[in-house]
Enzyme design. Structure first.
Site, PDB file in Angstrom:
ATOM      1  N   TYR A  69       0.838  -1.202   0.000  1.00  0.00           N
ATOM      2  CA  TYR A  69       0.000   0.000   0.000  1.00  0.00           C
ATOM      3  C   TYR A  69       0.874   1.254   0.000  1.00  0.00           C
ATOM      4  CZ  TYR A  69      -3.893   3.078   1.217  1.00  0.00           C
ATOM      5  OH  TYR A  69      -4.844   4.057   1.197  1.00  0.00           O
ATOM      6  N   PHE A 121      -7.885  19.122 -24.259  1.00  0.00           N
ATOM      7  CA  PHE A 121      -8.654  17.886 -24.447  1.00  0.00           C
ATOM      8  C   PHE A 121      -9.961  17.990 -23.657  1.00  0.00           C
ATOM      9  CE2 PHE A 121      -9.706  13.443 -23.415  1.00  0.00           C
ATOM     10  CZ  PHE A 121      -9.955  13.032 -24.702  1.00  0.00           C
TER      11      PHE A 121
HETATM   12  N1  F0G Z   1      -5.191  14.518 -22.356  1.00  0.00           N
HETATM   13  C1  F0G Z   1      -5.227  14.084 -23.624  1.00  0.00           C
HETATM   14  C2  F0G Z   1      -4.469  14.825 -24.682  1.00  0.00           C
HETATM   15  C3  F0G Z   1      -5.976  12.957 -23.959  1.00  0.00           C
HETATM   16  O1  F0G Z   1      -6.010  12.546 -25.227  1.00  0.00           O
HETATM   17  C4  F0G Z   1      -6.679  12.276 -22.937  1.00  0.00           C
HETATM   18  C5  F0G Z   1      -7.486  11.112 -23.230  1.00  0.00           C
HETATM   19  C6  F0G Z   1      -6.598  12.761 -21.624  1.00  0.00           C
HETATM   20  C7  F0G Z   1      -5.843  13.884 -21.373  1.00  0.00           C
HETATM   21  C8  F0G Z   1      -7.320  12.086 -20.501  1.00  0.00           C
HETATM   22  O2  F0G Z   1      -6.661  10.908 -20.156  1.00  0.00           O
HETATM   23  O3  F0G Z   1      -8.299   9.093 -20.689  1.00  0.00           O
HETATM   24  O4  F0G Z   1      -6.344   8.703 -19.210  1.00  0.00           O
HETATM   25  O5  F0G Z   1      -8.223  10.067 -18.430  1.00  0.00           O
HETATM   26  N2  F0G Z   1      -7.800  10.755 -24.364  1.00  0.00           N
HETATM   27  C9  F0G Z   1      -8.514   9.555 -24.713  1.00  0.00           C
HETATM   28  C10 F0G Z   1      -8.694   9.535 -26.205  1.00  0.00           C
HETATM   29  C11 F0G Z   1      -9.760   9.316 -23.960  1.00  0.00           C
HETATM   30  O6  F0G Z   1      -9.426   8.660 -26.684  1.00  0.00           O
HETATM   31  O7  F0G Z   1      -8.098  10.353 -26.899  1.00  0.00           O
HETATM   32  P1  F0G Z   1      -7.445   9.620 -19.608  1.00  0.00           P
END
Ligand code: F0G
Length: 455
Positions: A69, A121
């Site tokens: 843990y 994103f």
């Molecule tokens: N930042 C970027 C540039 C991403 O493409 C994603 C996720 C995230 C953050 C979030 O990360 O999914 O691990 O929580 N992109 C996925 C996609 C979902 O399909 O492009 P996550």
């Protein structure tokens, strides 16, 4: 090398469906591709997130992971690898990228704050907007033109960024965020020159700079192959230059961490780490696992070592580019230059008869499933969601269907077949109808949105 940098040692079967079955599935799921069971999808290009193949060495790490843990040796491995690549000393492990965003935003962001960046994103934007902050898009204008061949369409427009930095007190800007590569903008890279300029500007205005490093290694590959000055610099040295002088980064290990699950947020300074760590314990788990198993953390560390290998990246990025070229050969309109993890089909040009208010990219994604059991994802008006203040639909410049290519998973033959299916669809495009929303969630609607055809 013009061949793959690995051999395949474990495989799984493809699943087949009939056209009649697919029609029924689309009706049952109300045109929502996220709701389709994976067994009913033949070619799953929904995402490159956590869907790639792991290496034999990663598998060994999963089996021998330390599941303690607190103070797990597997966390130490991960921590050390992250520090080696990024220079960041203070790492908070999280269950995935959005966990990292949550911890970071909980620690630094309050209502009314502004976060400039290069097309955040959707989960990042969600975390900003849910706290009543504003994500300001400062990407260069060329990013809006799918046929512009600018090699770095993820770049930040420095004039736009400066305008935001000038017009807000620095206390209202907890950080600037550059996403490498820029997913929402087409998987487009950001040049090292641009990152260095943004860094300089952030220092001038006394504002922190963070990187969303989900696809940092792919970004480094583009810098090496497209930015003359860095042609002879190794991938790892390019990575170190990208992170040098930056305040921290969020990471989804499901992309360039080469694992199915995992993430972290890392910081240069202990002060911000201390501020954010309480939220980590609250939302993610103790500071040495953050929602990941020991085995996952150790495999993630191994993945980070594998991902910065030039031959791995060449295999990866060149396969995606061949896929783009096969689609082009079928006259399918695609976004160029090709990004690192996906090919984006331009739905506005593919379906010129469907109004943007009738979600052409969603209609095209559905049609591709019906045609060949292919699952892509809409990156258009559905994803852009509603303006949080006016609740009106936001209409982005681009209506895209993203065909994401999972890492080390598909063969060229698969991708050629998919390109041909899109070619066949193009010939009967006039039969594809627009859609209207019949149900949507108040935030991040695209995952669960339901539609019906416009007659
Ligand atoms: N930042 C970027 C540039 C991403 O493409 C994603 C996720 C995230 C953050 C979030 O990360 O999914 O691990 O929580 N992109 C996925 C996609 C979902 O399909 O492009 P996550």
């Amino acid at each position: 090398m013009s061949y793959e940098s690995y051999l395949i040692s474990v495989v799984r079967p493809l699943h087949y469906t009939t056209e009649k079955e697919r029609m029924q599935i689309i009706r049952d799921t109300k045109f929502n591709l996220f709701s389709i069971p994976s067994k009913k999808v033949t070619f799953d290009l929904l995402t490159d997130s956590g869907t790639g193949a792991i290496s034999n060495q990663q598998l060994a790490e999963i089996i021998t992971g330390d599941e303690s843990y607190a103070g797990s040796e597997s966390f130490e491995k991960l921590n050390k690898t992250i520090t080696d690549i990024t220079g960041f000393k203070y790492v908070i492990p999280t269950h995935q990228g959005r966990g990292a965003e949550n911890v970071l935003c909980s620690g630094l962001l309050v209502s009314g704050d502004v976060i400039p960046g290069n097309t955040h994103f959707d989960t990042t934007k969600g975390h900003i907007e849910v706290r009543k902050g504003e994500a300001v898009d400062c990407t260069i204008d060329e990013a809006k033109y799918p046929t512009s061949l600018n090699p770095f369409k993820g770049n930040v427009d420095l004039a736009k960024l400066e305008a935001v930095l000038k017009s807000h007190p620095k206390e209202k800007i907890p950080f600037v965020l550059i996403t490498i590569t820029c997913n929402s903008g087409g998987g487009q890279p950001v040049s090292l020159e641009n990152i260095l300029e943004v860094k300089k500007m952030c220092h001038k205005y006394g504002v922190r700079l963070f990187l969303d490093m989900a696809r940092f290694a792919e970004n480094a590959y583009f810098i090496k192959t497209r930015e003359e000055k860095y042609r002879n610099t190794s991938i790892i040295d390019i990575c170190r230059k990208m992170f040098e002088g930056v305040d921290g980064a969020t990471m989804s290990g499901k992309k360039d961490g080469l694992v199915a699950m995992g993430g972290f947020v890392a910081f240069k300074d202990k002060e911000i780490y201390d501020r954010c760590s309480a939220y980590s314990i609250l939302y993610e788990g103790y500071l040495t696992y953050g929602g990941m198993t020991g085995g996952t953390m150790a495999a993630f560390a191994q993945g980070l070592k594998e991902v910065v290998d030039f031959e791995y990246l060449k295999t990866r990025v060149e396969q995606v580019a061949r896929f783009g070229a096969w689609l082009k050969k079928e006259e399918v309109p695609v976004m160029e230059p090709f990004g690192g993890h996906a090919i984006y089909v331009d739905a506005k040009r593919f379906l010129p008869h469907i109004l943007q208010s009738q979600f052409p990219a969603q209609a095209l994604a559905v049609a591709a499933y019906l045609e060949g059991g292919i699952r892509g994802v809409e990156i258009g008006t559905v994803l852009a969601d509603r303006d949080p203040k006016t609740r009106e639909n936001r209409y982005p410049a681009l209506e895209l269907v993203r065909l994401a290519v999972p890492r080390r998973t598909f063969t060229d033959n698969h991708l050629q077949h998919i390109a041909k299916a899109f070619g066949a669809l193009l010939k009967k495009r006039n039969s594809i109808k627009g859609l209207k929303i019949i149900w949507e969630a108040p935030v991040l609607r695209h995952f669960t949105c339901q539609f019906e055809e416009v007659s």
